[in-house]
Write a protein that holds these residues in place. Structure first.
Motif, mmCIF file in Angstrom:
data_model
loop_
_atom_site.group_PDB
_atom_site.id
_atom_site.type_symbol
_atom_site.label_atom_id
_atom_site.label_comp_id
_atom_site.label_asym_id
_atom_site.label_seq_id
_atom_site.Cartn_x
_atom_site.Cartn_y
_atom_site.Cartn_z
ATOM 1 N N ASN A 1 0.693 -0.961 0.455
ATOM 2 C CA ASN A 1 -0.356 -0.595 -0.430
ATOM 3 C C ASN A 1 0.513 1.353 -0.200
ATOM 4 O O ASN A 1 2.278 0.997 0.180
ATOM 5 C CB ASN A 1 -0.589 0.112 0.907
ATOM 6 C CG ASN A 1 -1.524 -1.326 1.008
ATOM 7 O OD1 ASN A 1 -2.761 -1.653 0.122
ATOM 8 N ND2 ASN A 1 -1.862 -2.104 2.509
ATOM 9 N N GLU A 2 0.094 2.132 -0.071
ATOM 10 C CA GLU A 2 0.976 4.151 0.137
ATOM 11 C C GLU A 2 1.653 4.169 1.874
ATOM 12 O O GLU A 2 3.150 4.244 0.925
ATOM 13 C CB GLU A 2 0.012 4.934 -0.467
ATOM 14 C CG GLU A 2 -0.293 4.894 -1.818
ATOM 15 C CD GLU A 2 0.954 5.362 -3.151
ATOM 16 O OE1 GLU A 2 1.679 5.951 -2.724
ATOM 17 O OE2 GLU A 2 0.515 4.763 -4.296
ATOM 18 N N ASP A 3 1.726 3.715 2.469
ATOM 19 C CA ASP A 3 1.901 3.639 3.412
ATOM 20 C C ASP A 3 2.905 2.499 3.389
ATOM 21 O O ASP A 3 3.888 2.685 4.744
ATOM 22 C CB ASP A 3 0.962 3.653 4.696
ATOM 23 C CG ASP A 3 0.191 2.112 4.392
ATOM 24 O OD1 ASP A 3 0.284 1.149 4.041
ATOM 25 O OD2 ASP A 3 -0.554 2.488 5.930
ATOM 26 N N GLY A 4 3.614 2.095 2.498
ATOM 27 C CA GLY A 4 4.765 0.705 2.641
ATOM 28 C C GLY A 4 3.899 -0.693 3.531
ATOM 29 O O GLY A 4 4.725 -1.963 3.533
ATOM 30 N N THR A 5 2.193 -0.441 4.203
ATOM 31 C CA THR A 5 2.084 -1.502 4.485
ATOM 32 C C THR A 5 1.400 -2.971 3.095
ATOM 33 O O THR A 5 1.306 -2.285 2.449
ATOM 34 C CB THR A 5 0.808 -1.772 5.640
ATOM 35 O OG1 THR A 5 -0.174 -1.353 4.715
ATOM 36 C CG2 THR A 5 1.404 -1.019 6.566
ATOM 37 N N LEU A 6 1.591 -4.153 4.236
ATOM 38 C CA LEU A 6 0.828 -4.662 2.920
ATOM 39 C C LEU A 6 -0.216 -5.129 2.336
ATOM 40 O O LEU A 6 -1.499 -4.559 3.145
ATOM 41 C CB LEU A 6 1.115 -6.307 2.909
ATOM 42 C CG LEU A 6 2.671 -7.300 3.378
ATOM 43 C CD1 LEU A 6 2.641 -8.325 4.033
ATOM 44 C CD2 LEU A 6 3.110 -6.832 2.428
ATOM 45 N N ASN A 7 -0.667 -5.632 1.096
ATOM 46 C CA ASN A 7 -1.839 -4.928 0.504
ATOM 47 C C ASN A 7 -2.904 -6.709 0.630
ATOM 48 O O ASN A 7 -2.534 -7.431 0.212
ATOM 49 C CB ASN A 7 -1.716 -4.643 -0.889
ATOM 50 C CG ASN A 7 -3.507 -4.336 -1.478
ATOM 51 O OD1 ASN A 7 -4.466 -5.684 -1.746
ATOM 52 N ND2 ASN A 7 -3.909 -3.940 -1.367
ATOM 53 N N LYS A 8 -3.599 -6.324 1.769
ATOM 54 C CA LYS A 8 -4.015 -7.971 1.769
ATOM 55 C C LYS A 8 -4.579 -8.829 0.801
ATOM 56 O O LYS A 8 -4.166 -10.249 0.490
ATOM 57 C CB LYS A 8 -4.511 -7.770 3.165
ATOM 58 C CG LYS A 8 -5.078 -9.356 4.299
ATOM 59 C CD LYS A 8 -6.096 -9.107 5.093
ATOM 60 C CE LYS A 8 -6.407 -10.698 6.001
ATOM 61 N NZ LYS A 8 -6.906 -10.524 6.819
ATOM 62 N N ASP A 9 -5.741 -7.868 0.296
ATOM 63 C CA ASP A 9 -6.098 -8.986 -1.056
ATOM 64 C C ASP A 9 -5.241 -9.445 -2.244
ATOM 65 O O ASP A 9 -4.911 -11.180 -2.011
ATOM 66 C CB ASP A 9 -6.992 -8.090 -1.045
ATOM 67 C CG ASP A 9 -8.057 -7.995 -1.039
ATOM 68 O OD1 ASP A 9 -8.537 -8.247 -0.009
ATOM 69 O OD2 ASP A 9 -8.770 -6.761 -1.351
ATOM 70 N N ALA A 10 -3.880 -8.894 -2.642
ATOM 71 C CA ALA A 10 -3.110 -9.384 -3.157
ATOM 72 C C ALA A 10 -2.342 -10.516 -2.026
ATOM 73 O O ALA A 10 -2.412 -11.517 -2.906
ATOM 74 C CB ALA A 10 -1.933 -7.936 -3.731
ATOM 75 N N VAL A 11 -1.588 -10.224 -1.679
ATOM 76 C CA VAL A 11 -0.455 -10.883 -0.370
ATOM 77 C C VAL A 11 -1.490 -12.345 -0.214
ATOM 78 O O VAL A 11 -0.758 -13.223 -0.437
ATOM 79 C CB VAL A 11 0.411 -10.067 0.549
ATOM 80 C CG1 VAL A 11 1.492 -10.910 1.234
ATOM 81 C CG2 VAL A 11 0.563 -8.823 -0.235
ATOM 82 N N LEU A 12 -2.588 -12.234 0.010
ATOM 83 C CA LEU A 12 -3.267 -13.165 1.027
ATOM 84 C C LEU A 12 -3.273 -14.158 0.317
ATOM 85 O O LEU A 12 -3.143 -15.240 -0.380
ATOM 86 C CB LEU A 12 -4.181 -12.828 1.888
ATOM 87 C CG LEU A 12 -4.937 -14.180 2.149
ATOM 88 C CD1 LEU A 12 -3.803 -15.240 3.051
ATOM 89 C CD2 LEU A 12 -5.913 -13.678 3.603
ATOM 90 N N GLY A 13 -4.230 -13.106 -1.283
ATOM 91 C CA GLY A 13 -4.400 -13.637 -2.347
ATOM 92 C C GLY A 13 -3.074 -14.624 -3.441
ATOM 93 O O GLY A 13 -3.845 -16.481 -3.732
ATOM 94 N N ALA A 14 -1.818 -14.107 -3.425
ATOM 95 C CA ALA A 14 -0.798 -14.903 -3.254
ATOM 96 C C ALA A 14 -0.724 -15.780 -2.834
ATOM 97 O O ALA A 14 0.643 -17.465 -4.029
ATOM 98 C CB ALA A 14 0.024 -13.798 -3.976
ATOM 99 N N LEU A 15 -0.623 -15.551 -1.756
ATOM 100 C CA LEU A 15 -0.146 -17.236 -0.614
ATOM 101 C C LEU A 15 -1.141 -18.694 -0.902
ATOM 102 O O LEU A 15 -0.634 -19.211 -1.154
ATOM 103 C CB LEU A 15 -0.879 -16.570 0.995
ATOM 104 C CG LEU A 15 0.987 -15.323 0.961
ATOM 105 C CD1 LEU A 15 0.319 -14.679 2.571
ATOM 106 C CD2 LEU A 15 2.082 -16.109 0.787
ATOM 107 N N GLU A 16 -2.182 -17.629 -0.557
ATOM 108 C CA GLU A 16 -3.505 -18.824 -0.967
ATOM 109 C C GLU A 16 -2.453 -20.368 -2.168
ATOM 110 O O GLU A 16 -3.069 -20.951 -2.322
ATOM 111 C CB GLU A 16 -4.563 -18.052 -0.973
ATOM 112 C CG GLU A 16 -5.195 -17.849 0.251
ATOM 113 C CD GLU A 16 -6.730 -17.657 0.356
ATOM 114 O OE1 GLU A 16 -7.303 -17.288 1.984
ATOM 115 O OE2 GLU A 16 -6.939 -17.175 -0.563
#
Length: 414
Positions: A205-220
């Motif tokens: 995200n813009e603040d440097g944190t992980l984008n949950k939808d994208a990263v969790l989707g990739a992990l799954e």
């Protein structure tokens, strides 16, 4: 008479001092030290030509890649420069910028546009290093394997890839048709990044944190391929990244996303059992080819503490110039960072089996909204440990995401 002799003596002494001081300055400016790994060393002929052109002697200090960052840090702590010009890996840029170790490099927008892989070296609008070796993620598929499973079309989306891999496995073409680095090391981190980036178009995200939808989707998606459908060899969970990539060369894997060096590696009979079968294609995306790829280039920059910054800057720009990019490919087989040079080498037949290489090179962008962060080394450890624990069955995708997310939020808040 005495006055005339005295004035003459003063003039002679002043002239001598001017020549002496001038000579000393010229000597300092005409010699620089360049600290790089062995794969970045120009030929003697190239360095001699640079000296003839500029009058600058280049002393090469060849250091193992993994030791360079520490040498720069130790020297800087003592107020000295480890070298005038140093290797700058894409992943070090945030840390080097935070420590204020690098002299900004002035480039025109036209020059920046000529090399898309420069993006990781730009922070807050400052160019901190120039890339000499291109490495961006490109997809490779074994056309023969696909055809043996009855698939005649090039896969475009990740759904296409997944369905094809299932068909290849079911047809008995190969047991583990997909390969990717999953061991607890840097190559595992970059694998998660390109998976999320190509599939969802975002990682952070813009603040440097992980984008949950994208990263969790990739992990799954990774977990499904590794632990549910068994499309990935379990050996990838503990082997090196290069071993995972080489499975495309051995014919064990049907599809990988890997370094640009495999454009040549899959065609080299000394390295490959599948010469003529593997084709480089665009990274898959959500509904078709991805519009983004992730670059992991290596560059060179000028140390701020250098006493020969002007000469060092001349070397860095020379090293990145079109002609030297071309010569470096001849000498070291490095992939050019300038699109125009890549086109020349393809036209000359020097780069073969390039497939989508050139088109993919124009899609390079950075997944880091504000540039590579200064805490990257801590962040990557949190990411690859969580991914590795997931594929080993110790964490669910959700737990793996939470582990890395918690650590990265802590790093961002510092």
């Amino acid at each position: 008479m005495k006055k005339i002799l005295f004035l003459s003596a003063v003039i002679l002494i002043s002239a001598f001092l001017a020549i002496s001081c001038g000579g000393q300055k010229s000597s300092e400016e005409s010699s620089i030290t360049v600290m790089v790994p062995d794969w970045a060393v120009p030929s003697d002929e190239m360095l001699n030509a640079f000296k003839e052109e500029t009058g600058i002697t280049v002393n090469m200090n060849i250091i193992a890649w993994e030791n360079i960052r520490d040498k720069i840090s130790i020297a800087a702590a003592g107020g000295t420069a480890a070298a005038d010009v140093v290797e700058v890996d894409w992943s070090w840029v945030g840390e080097f910028n935070s420590a204020d170790w690098l002299e900004p490099i002035e480039l025109s927008q036209e020059e920046i546009n000529a090399m898309p892989s420069i993006q990781p070296f730009i922070i807050d609008g400052k160019v901190l290093a120039l890339p000499y070796a291109n490495d961006f993620r490109l997809a490779y598929y074994n056309k023969k394997h696909f055809e043996e499973a009855g698939i005649t079309e090039v896969p475009k989306s990740w759904d296409d890839v997944y369905n094809a891999l299932i068909a290849i496995k079911n047809a008995g073409v190969t047991k583990y048709p997909f390969s990717m680095p999953l061991n607890a090391d840097e190559s595992c981190t970059t694998s998660l990044i390109w998976m999320a980036y190509s599939k969802y178009g975002i990682v952070f995200n813009e603040d440097g944190t992980l984008n949950k939808d994208a990263v969790l989707g990739a992990l799954e998606f990774i977990n499904r391929m590794a632990n549910v459908d068994n499309l990935i060899d379990p050996a990838c969970k503990t082997s090196t990244g290069m071993d995972a990539y080489r499975r495309i060369n051995s014919g064990e894997a049907s599809f990988i996303v890997g370094p640009t060096s495999f454009v040549s590696r899959v065609q080299d009979p000394n390295e490959s059992k599948v010469v003529g079968d593997v084709i480089p294609i665009l990274l898959p995306g959500a509904d078709g080819p991805s519009t983004k790829t992730f670059a992991l280039p290596e560059g060179v920059g000028v140390i701020k503490l250098s006493k020969n910054k002007e000469a060092a800057m001349k070397f860095v720009k020379w090293f990145n110039s079109p002609e030297i990019q071309k010569q470096l490919n001849y000498v070291q087989n490095t992939m050019p960072t300038r699109t125009s040079v890549m086109e020349e080498l393809i036209d000359e037949g020097k780069l073969k089996n390039t497939g989508a290489l050139l088109e993919e090179s124009t899609l390079i962008s950075s997944p880091f909204p504000k540039g590579v962060p200064s805490y990257y080394s801590e962040m990557t450890t949190a990411i690859f440990n969580a991914v590795n624990e997931m594929v080993l069955g110790a964490k669910t995708p959700e737990e793996a995401f939470n582990a890395m997310d918690t650590k990265i939020k802590e790093l961002v808040s510092r």
